[in-house]
Design a protein around this motif. Structure first.
Motif, PDB file in Angstrom:
ATOM      1  N   PHE A   1       0.841  -1.199   0.000  1.00 36.33           N
ATOM      2  CA  PHE A   1       0.000   0.000   0.000  1.00 36.33           C
ATOM      3  C   PHE A   1       0.875   1.247   0.000  1.00 36.33           C
TER       4      PHE A   1
ATOM      5  N   PHE B   1      -0.296  -2.471  -7.124  1.00 35.16           N
ATOM      6  CA  PHE B   1      -1.736  -2.654  -7.316  1.00 35.16           C
ATOM      7  C   PHE B   1      -2.052  -4.073  -7.745  1.00 35.16           C
TER       8      PHE B   1
ATOM      9  N   TYR C   1     -13.002 -14.286  -4.970  1.00 35.59           N
ATOM     10  CA  TYR C   1     -12.949 -12.836  -5.161  1.00 35.59           C
ATOM     11  C   TYR C   1     -13.182 -12.469  -6.624  1.00 35.59           C
ATOM     12  N   LEU C   2     -14.093 -11.531  -6.839  1.00 38.17           N
ATOM     13  CA  LEU C   2     -14.404 -11.014  -8.175  1.00 38.17           C
ATOM     14  C   LEU C   2     -14.771 -12.122  -9.160  1.00 38.17           C
TER      15      LEU C   2
ATOM     16  N   GLN D   1     -10.177  -0.690  -1.281  1.00 33.91           N
ATOM     17  CA  GLN D   1      -9.392  -0.959  -2.498  1.00 33.91           C
ATOM     18  C   GLN D   1      -8.517   0.179  -2.956  1.00 33.91           C
TER      19      GLN D   1
ATOM     20  N   LEU E   1      -7.435   2.193 -13.217  1.00 33.27           N
ATOM     21  CA  LEU E   1      -7.541   1.934 -11.774  1.00 33.27           C
ATOM     22  C   LEU E   1      -8.916   2.322 -11.252  1.00 33.27           C
TER      23      LEU E   1
ATOM     24  N   THR F   1     -11.404  -0.327 -12.217  1.00 39.58           N
ATOM     25  CA  THR F   1     -11.336  -1.528 -11.370  1.00 39.58           C
ATOM     26  C   THR F   1     -11.931  -1.249 -10.003  1.00 39.58           C
TER      27      THR F   1
ATOM     28  N   PHE G   1     -15.629  -1.801 -10.335  1.00 37.55           N
ATOM     29  CA  PHE G   1     -15.985  -3.222 -10.379  1.00 37.55           C
ATOM     30  C   PHE G   1     -15.893  -3.852  -9.003  1.00 37.55           C
ATOM     31  N   HIS G   2     -14.794  -3.520  -8.305  1.00 36.77           N
ATOM     32  CA  HIS G   2     -14.607  -4.098  -6.973  1.00 36.77           C
ATOM     33  C   HIS G   2     -15.746  -3.703  -6.051  1.00 36.77           C
TER      34      HIS G   2
ATOM     35  N   TRP H   1     -18.974  -5.483  -6.825  1.00 35.13           N
ATOM     36  CA  TRP H   1     -18.921  -6.897  -6.459  1.00 35.13           C
ATOM     37  C   TRP H   1     -19.062  -7.069  -4.951  1.00 35.13           C
TER      38      TRP H   1
END
Lengths: 148, 709
Positions: free
Chosen positions: A94, A132, A146-147, B373, B474, B477, B480-481, B484
């Motif tokens: 991170f 990332f 996940y996803l 995220q 980014l 995504t 989407f995250h 979900w």
């Protein structure tokens, strides 16, 4: 006022001291504070408080079919549990991801030499993309669904 | 008519508008899209199941809102509930935060006045999504004050879908946090306006927003400590001015007086340690302003003398007074719930009830990533931009970010407080970076080759394009995250469960409502029901029967008594049940369906809490484990466990049921073991009702025999 001020000195004697404020003590600059905040962000996001309270192992272990114990890096199927190493690794990612953006912000100065600028830009992009993507992979390893 | 050689090209209506109007149109469009998005993304469970209240706490809020809507404000304020915590009762009027109920009841009344008949239940279910749309707009306003409109729009778009906020504000989750986040951000926005303008007008508005916040959530303690912390930080960095003085004095005085109007808060703002920081900073503000005034009037040497005297006198006096008040108990120390935020190990060692709540566990890295995220990467970036250009307002958001990161690390539930500041800082970071790079885009085609080699910029335009593409990928995504996560993790009503059978069709488990309605229709009006405290609110709201303990958990001794009853043998439990006048007992059992949040899995907490008071001395946790220290329900299990009341109630008649192919009868699908004690009879209870999938089991307590045996 002078009477009240001189009252304690009728009893006490002033010692012969020379106290000076040390010269190296000054208010820290903004960027020093920023790095301290970033260090605490790294620790907290790594789940250090979880580690102190719940005391999980550093690495988990399972026993495979031959009876040998294999190490398990990520505590599976649970979003609210972790091992110590996986927490620190993820919060390191991170922080590196965030620092990638900061590095990219430093590349706008017109007076930096060309080679330095190319290196800084590539370091910045690599930091962002790798961290990332790796975090996404870590999450998939932790939560198999996940996803989907 | 006829052309006179003038070429008239009709311009599109969009380009005909001036840049300011285009700007305003774009902003309004983006904000309304974000608001509509935040409302619609919270509707998953309403579309999949029905418009029903979720979980446990919202049922209590729903019951009180119904009472308020029917009986009126004064009966609500003076309500003493005798149907909970039998035989103690509960003073509801004085022990809740009424903001949520009053908001819903007001909306209900207004809609009724306009002849739009929406039922109270539907107002309650859809209140949280409505307030999330308002939160989106307030976030835009707040970030606009901190940086600029571009960051505001990005922050608004991010907060509309961030999972950390959605988890507590989904449609059906009718809880205080649904409106508390809106009130908190509104108070912060008005505080920043007050600090920047230094007028009493904005300060007073901030105090009124603070009053709304106090009425809605116990987390207002965070605000009343963050704002003084901000003032101290401004003093330390030398930014204290008359504007801060006016803003803080107005907000503190008006805000404290207004907050004491809530019965639950009462006199705490002047008595409890959690509010002392605000009082201290108020005094410090007055002193600082006075010192500045005197410094401008006196010559230098006189001022030095006076200053040192006043400092020593004040410091000594306040330490003395503070010490005396704390020691004599006039200032109460930090309460358990807030003290465990400062010392996380306190709850684990001292108060098992606080430690047992799953939301109070510390946070792991995956919870951070799961709920935020992209924002965890952009948080340092936003902080960097705030630190590089420090203003009074930026210091506030930095403090908010740092304190809420720490608190979110201590308790998972407080991720909710972290989510808005993550969105704001991420919005600032994203917007600043994209603005710098968008300026470097070379849209015009001329002279590119010559320009490139002149400066030592390397492929300026290409790098800019790459960065913008990466950033947009980014953000996609992130979307989407978030969608979900909302769909899979945070949209389950918990009162209705669903699973897929082996042939793909969906089975719905509606056992909870089935059992509560059985209780409502088949038991006498004054029947008392004993169950573990988790289900108390649901039983009072849906079954309308008197219960012993509920989720408020204000009386640890009473809950411990119930725990002792559950953990003791039938004879001992019968004494406790007769003492408490229990008529029915309700347990949740997941062994047939595989539902893992049932009472056997919670049993160890019942043992711990039951053994934590005086009368439960004989209950020791070690007795319920096997000699090797495992918690087992099969033949190897501890005999004390295999004969306690909870075990018998859960597994009565289960020994003859086949649950899975290839397994013996009485196979528990959650513990993955065949139960140890199968064919037994109940002496003091008789089975009253078991639901379709054996999730809820209700037993009737037998009366004493007529003749002595």
């Amino acid at each position: 006022m002078e009477i009240a001020y001189s009252l304690p000195f009728a009893v006490l004697e002033i010692p012969n001291l020379k106290l000076k404020r040390p010269s190296w003590l000054h208010q820290p600059s903004a960027m020093v504070m920023y790095s301290l905040v970033l260090a605490s962000y790294f620790l907290v996001c790594g789940g250090i408080i979880y580690d102190v309270i719940v005391e999980p192992p550093s690495i988990g272990s399972t026993v495979d079919e031959h009876g040998h114990s294999k190490p398990v890096a990520f505590m599976p199927y649970r979003v609210n549990g972790q091992y110590i190493m996986e927490g620190l690794a993820s919060s390191f990612l991170f922080t590196i991801g965030g620092l990638g953006f900061v590095v990219l912000d430093q590349t706008h100065n017109p007076s930096t030499p060309r080679l330095n600028r190319i290196l800084l830009i590539s370091v910045g992009f690599v930091c962002i993309l790798v961290s990332f993507f790796t975090c996404w992979v870590f999450m998939r390893m932790k939560l198999p669904g996940y996803l989907q | 008519m006829s052309s006179t050689g003038v070429q008239y090209k009709k311009k599109g209506w969009l380009i005909q508008m001036s840049p300011e109007k285009q700007d305003t149109l774009l902003k309004m469009l983006i904000l309304s899209m974000a608001a509509i998005l935040s409302f619609s993304t919270r509707l998953f469970s309403v579309l999949r199941f029905e418009s029903v209240i979720h979980e446990f706490d919202p049922y209590f809020n729903y019951r009180t809102t119904r009472f308020l809507a029917e009986e009126g404000f004064y009966s609500f304020h003076n309500w003493f509930d005798d149907r909970a915590w039998y035989p103690l009762g509960r003073i509801i009027g004085g022990t809740i935060y009424p903001g949520l109920m009053i908001t819903s009841a007001t909306i209900y009344r207004v809609l009724r006045f306009l002849n739009i008949p929406i039922d109270v239940r539907n107002v309650c279910v859809f209140l949280a999504p409505l307030f999330s749309s308002l939160t989106t707009i307030v976030t835009y306003l707040l970030t606009k004050e901190l940086k600029d409109a571009g960051s505001g729009l990005v922050a608004a778009a991010m907060i509309s879908i961030v999972p950390g906020y959605i988890s507590r504000s989904v449609a059906g989750s009718y809880d205080n946090e649904g409106i508390a986040i809106f009130c908190m951000l509104l108070t912060y926005y008005l505080w920043i306006k007050a600090v920047k303008s230094g007028t009493i007008y904005w300060g007073a508005l901030c105090a009124i927003a603070y009053f709304y916040m106090v009425s809605s959530w116990g987390g207002y303690v965070f605000l009343i400590n963050l704002i003084p912390l901000h003032v101290i930080a401004l003093m330390i960095t030398g930014r204290f001015s008359h504007r801060i003085y006016i803003a803080y004095s107005t907000v503190y005085c008006l805000g404290t007086m207004l907050s004491m109007q809530i019965s639950f808060v009462g006199f705490q703002p002047v008595q409890s340690s959690e509010h002392m920081a605000a009082l201290g900073v108020f005094g410090l503000c007055q002193l600082h302003a006075f010192v500045d005034y005197v410094r401008s009037r006196l010559p230098k040497e006189h001022f030095e003398v006076l200053f040192k005297t006043v400092i020593f006198l004040t410091a000594g006096l306040s330490a003395l007074v503070g010490g005396v008040l704390t020691v004599t108990g006039k200032i109460s120390p930090w309460t358990g719930r807030f003290y465990s935020l400062l010392d996380p190990s306190y709850a684990k060692n001292n108060i098992p009830i606080i430690a047992s709540v799953s939301e109070h566990q510390p946070t792991s890295w995956s919870s951070f990533y799961f709920d935020l995220q992209l924002l965890v990467f952009m948080f340092p970036v936003g902080l960097y931009f705030c630190f590089s250009k420090l203003t009074d307002a930026n210091i506030f958001i930095i403090l908010y970010g740092v304190t809420s990161i720490y608190f979110a690390g201590v308790m998972v539930r407080l991720m909710l407080v972290l989510a808005p500041v993550m969105c704001i800082l991420a919005g600032i970071g994203v917007s600043s970076m994209m603005t710098t790079y968008a300026k470097q885009l070379d849209v015009s085609q001329q002279d590119r080759k010559t320009k490139r080699f002149e400066s030592n910029f390397f492929m300026k335009s290409e790098v800019a394009w790459t960065f913008l593409t990466v950033m947009m990928a980014l953000l996609v995504t992130y979307t989407f995250h978030c969608t979900w996560v909302t769909s899979e993790a945070y949209s389950s009503p918990s009162i209705v469960l669903s699973a897929r059978s082996h042939d793909g069709s969906r089975i719905i488990f509606d056992d909870f409502r089935e059992a509560y309605y059985w209780l409502r229709q088949n038991t006498p009006e004054d029947a008392k029901v004993m169950s573990w405290w988790d289900y108390g609110y649901q039983i009072t709201a849906m079954a309308n029967r008197t219960i012993l303990v509920d989720n408020n958990t204000w009386n640890n001794t009473h809950i411990s008594r119930v725990g002792q009853a559950m953990a003791s043998s039938e004879e001992k439990a019968y004494e406790i049940m007769r003492e408490l006048d229990v008529d029915y007992v309700l347990v949740i059992f997941g062994g047939l369906t595989g539902y893992s949040s049932d009472d056997i899995n919670k049993f160890l907490w019942m043992v711990r809490i039951g053994g934590s008071t005086d009368r439960g001395r004989h209950i020791k946790e070690q007795d319920y484990y096997t000699p090797s220290g495992e918690f087992r329900i099969d033949r190897e299990g501890s005999p004390i466990l295999l004969n306690c009341l909870m075990y018998k109630m859960c597994y009565y008649r289960f020994g003859s049921v086949y649950t899975e192919a290839g397994k013996p009868p009485g196979y528990d699908r959650v513990r993955n073991a065949e139960i140890g004690n199968k064919d037994f009879e109940l002496d003091v209870l008789e089975e009253a009702y078991t639901t379709e999938h054996w999730l809820v089991r209700i037993y009737k307590v037998k009366k004493l025999p007529n003749r002595g045996v």
